[in-house]
Design a protein around this motif. Sequence first.
Motif, PDB file in Angstrom:
ATOM      1  N   THR A  32      -2.099   1.236   7.413  1.00 21.16           N
ATOM      2  CA  THR A  32      -3.419   0.993   7.995  1.00 21.16           C
ATOM      3  C   THR A  32      -3.932  -0.425   7.759  1.00 21.16           C
ATOM      4  O   THR A  32      -4.612  -0.991   8.609  1.00 21.16           O
ATOM      5  N   CYS A  70       0.865  -1.182   0.000  1.00 15.78           N
ATOM      6  CA  CYS A  70       0.000   0.000   0.000  1.00 15.78           C
ATOM      7  C   CYS A  70       0.900   1.230   0.000  1.00 15.78           C
ATOM      8  O   CYS A  70       1.877   1.272   0.745  1.00 15.78           O
ATOM      9  N   SER A 122      -2.906   6.586   1.754  1.00 18.48           N
ATOM     10  CA  SER A 122      -4.247   6.595   2.340  1.00 18.48           C
ATOM     11  C   SER A 122      -4.708   8.040   2.264  1.00 18.48           C
ATOM     12  O   SER A 122      -4.812   8.746   3.267  1.00 18.48           O
ATOM     13  N   GLU A 126      -7.102   2.502  -2.659  1.00 16.78           N
ATOM     14  CA  GLU A 126      -8.336   3.273  -2.542  1.00 16.78           C
ATOM     15  C   GLU A 126      -8.860   3.668  -3.919  1.00 16.78           C
ATOM     16  O   GLU A 126      -8.098   3.843  -4.870  1.00 16.78           O
ATOM     17  N   ARG A 132      -6.565   5.525  10.206  1.00 14.64           N
ATOM     18  CA  ARG A 132      -7.089   5.506   8.838  1.00 14.64           C
ATOM     19  C   ARG A 132      -6.137   6.172   7.858  1.00 14.64           C
ATOM     20  O   ARG A 132      -6.091   5.814   6.682  1.00 14.64           O
ATOM     21  N   SER A 133      -5.385   7.168   8.330  1.00 20.22           N
ATOM     22  CA  SER A 133      -4.555   7.955   7.428  1.00 20.22           C
ATOM     23  C   SER A 133      -3.136   7.413   7.255  1.00 20.22           C
ATOM     24  O   SER A 133      -2.383   7.903   6.417  1.00 20.22           O
ATOM     25  N   THR A 174      -0.179   4.891   6.077  1.00 19.48           N
ATOM     26  CA  THR A 174       0.025   3.973   4.950  1.00 19.48           C
ATOM     27  C   THR A 174      -0.046   2.519   5.399  1.00 19.48           C
ATOM     28  O   THR A 174      -0.454   1.636   4.635  1.00 19.48           O
TER      29      THR A 174
END
Length: 404
Positions: free
Chosen positions: A139, A104, A107, A190, A134-135, A137
């Motif tokens: 996560t 990932c 975010s 996302e 949540r914010s 990377t």
Amino acid sequence: MYRVAITGIGIVSCLGNDLESVGAALRNGQSGIVVDPQRVELGFRSPLTGQIKNFDTSILSRKQRKSMPEFAVWAYASARDALEMSGLDEESLQNDQSGLIYGCDSSCLAAIEQVEALLQRGETKGIGSGQIFRSMTSTVTMNLNTLLKTRGACWTLSSACSSSGHAVGQAADLIRMGRQERMICGGAQEVNWQSMCSFDGLGAFSAQLDDPATASRPFDADRDGLVPSGGAASVILERYDLAEKRGATILGELLGYGFSSDGAQLSVPSEDGLSRAMRSALQQSGLATGEIDYLCAHATATPAGDAAEATNIRRVFGDTTPDISALKALTGHELWMSGAAQVVYTAIMAQQGFTAASYNFNQADAGTAGLNIIRETRLRSPGKVLCNSAGFGGTNSSLVIAFS
């Protein structure tokens, strides 16, 4: 050195949220690309995107989702499905020999949301603790670690669009070296307009809006850019002997992982970087080039990127390449999750008895000529497969897999 078995796969994709629907889309050429009306209103040059449909977020409670962006919930869903296929129970995961690695590299939306909350309220205390997690990377892995209670490796790998290819490869290496016995690995990306503004501003996206299903044209002479997409893909890897001992159904064996970097430009791939990753993966696998019967290309439908990958493929395979298809014609470019998604897609093909065509490919140009690109779905399973992924900064990953 231990052998590495694949015992489970899961996917949340613009092609579907389960293996059967995704398989049907790959087999029949059903695209997951749409025009996003909101992007039209906002003034995007290209409002094209992959779209996740009919996903049920209630698989987790509201409290559990508090610390998870949407794509982390997708990652959990794909991991849950992969674990169910593998037959591993909760108890077998809750130990030091079970780990997590996901690819990932952003975010974006969560970071924007917390800034907007501050500007609207004029203070920080109303933002909420969930936005911190949540914010980040990482996560996906931090949330999956909490939910699945694994106690081994737990980290997120960030290397642009090769992130999840490297995540699967590194997970396999940990098993091969005896550092872990089982790994849950994959990638997540996302899908929102906020994360795509700068890409659109660069003119990197396809502007062929009349027929969204044909906008992504990997390797084709008329390709004019990628279509952004996303979702989540998960793969369960296990030490082969332990998987056999517990009677698991082995989908395939991860034979080789190769990596390289271009050491050149940020956004233009080199003519030799990916070929070095492919050769490294083949060397670890013990296979000769002639034993590879299918190559799942990274090909994103950008003019320079596809031409560079074609050059790299010819460097490795010469004038006789294996069957090649570029699945991003249907999915768009799933960015950070694309490497792991290729593993899942090829495993689906192997399970369902077909090899997907390279849709929207009509004619090669000088840069992409000389490749054996599949124009129609073939009703035979891929056997020995090479999967490529590459990212900004010149980072390359290649995986060699033998399917049962």
